[in-house]
Write a protein that holds these residues in place. Structure first.
Motif, short mmCIF file in Angstrom:
data_model
loop_
_atom_site.label_atom_id
_atom_site.label_comp_id
_atom_site.label_asym_id
_atom_site.label_seq_id
_atom_site.Cartn_x
_atom_site.Cartn_y
_atom_site.Cartn_z
N LEU A 160 0.83 -1.20 0.00
CA LEU A 160 0.00 0.00 0.00
C LEU A 160 0.87 1.26 0.00
CD1 LEU A 160 -2.99 0.93 0.13
CD2 LEU A 160 -2.70 1.09 2.62
N SER A 178 2.22 1.94 -3.42
CA SER A 178 1.14 2.42 -4.28
C SER A 178 0.89 3.90 -4.05
CB SER A 178 -0.15 1.62 -4.01
OG SER A 178 0.01 0.26 -4.34
N TRP A 197 -6.46 -2.98 -5.79
CA TRP A 197 -5.12 -2.44 -5.84
C TRP A 197 -4.26 -3.15 -6.90
CZ3 TRP A 197 -3.72 2.08 -4.46
CH2 TRP A 197 -4.36 2.74 -3.40
#
Length: 297
Positions: free
Chosen positions: A163, A166, A242
């Motif tokens: 995460l 990202s 994602w």
């Protein structure tokens, strides 16, 4: 003694005598070195509450850095404490990247010459990538001990490195940085998500983590109950979203579309409407083309 020190520290804060708080806080952690709460509360207090009392962004940065460093000391005092390591990453991620002053805090972060604080292992000076390192460290502790974190479910805990990268790639583009580095960030982030998805096993009760990544044939071989839990944990952290986003954002066409629209927005804000229209006419068709090719995204 400890309750008195807590009370005195709170009184000093209410009086705005912030620089007198730190010695008291250190005394509390010396008396209770292996309790999580004093470390977490006071690091958060420095980085959020005390920092908020100051008007200048540099003053805020000073107290945020002090709060983060305070939590780093907790990880040195308490070995193999994944929750504390995770918390350091969370402070880098949230306080520098999610606050109202993030634009200015991130600029100061990049200017910070204290490389032990501001530079990631990859050499990138970015709060999200330093957060990535700390989340990776926390994951390593959890996986080596084969013991779940104390204060969070394994999936949202262990997905944080992916995460963070990202968010790094996303924020770079939002700030007007384009080119190979952003595309590579999205590609590596996709690999991070796949690596995370392959962790664990298929027994929700026995395995530390329920695995999320399967080939089509592997998925079809799952039992209805396993499919249910895969759906549950996927929804918890938006795993499929994602993955697909990282793949899509890495496409050269979408990178070009984002760059053209970013330039169009800047031109429009500066009153250069002809230039803005020119860039919109480049970016919007590219964006539409990518969306039509990746409908599920």
């Amino acid at each position: 003694a400890v309750p008195l020190l807590w009370h005195e520290a709170q009184e000093l804060q209410l009086q705005g005598r912030f620089f007198e708080i730190e010695p008291l806080v250190k005394s509390i952690t010396l008396l209770q070195p292996h309790f999580y709460s004093p470390w977490e509360f006071q690091s958060w207090n420095f980085a959020f509450n005390v920092a908020a009392e100051w008007e200048g962004v540099r003053d805020k940065y000073y107290w945020i850095e002090k709060g983060v460093d305070f939590m780093k000391t907790a990880t040195e005092t308490n070995r193999n404490k994944a929750d504390l390591e995770w918390y350091v990453g969370y402070m880098y991620f949230t306080r520098f990247g999610q606050s109202d002053e993030k634009k200015y805090l991130r600029e100061l972060f990049r200017e910070d010459n204290n490389l032990d604080f501001s530079q990631s292992k990859s050499g990138i000076k970015d709060n999200y990538m330093v957060a990535y390192d700390w989340f990776e460290k926390a994951n390593g502790t959890v996986l080596s001990l084969n013991r779940p974190p104390k204060r969070m479910a394994p999936h949202p805990f262990l997905c944080r490195p992916a995460l963070s990268r990202s968010y790094y790639a996303e924020t770079m583009a939002d700030e007007g940085n384009f080119g190979p580095r952003v595309g590579e960030g999205w590609q590596q982030s996709y690999r991070d998500w796949i690596q995370f998805g392959l962790l664990g096993g298929k027994d929700r009760l026995k395995d530390l983590l329920f695995r999320l990544e399967y080939s089509p044939s592997e998925y079809e071989a799952l039992t209805p109950e396993q499919k249910h839990w895969r759906f549950h944990y996927n929804r918890m952290i938006k795993y499929d979203h994602w993955k697909k986003r990282c793949q899509t954002e890495a496409l050269p066409e979408l990178q070009a579309a984002r760059e053209a629209i970013f330039q169009a927005n800047e031109a429009r804000e500066n009153g250069a409407y002809a230039k803005a229209l020119e860039n919109y006419e480049i970016g919007i068709p590219l964006w539409r083309k990518v969306m039509e090719q990746t409908e599920e995204y």
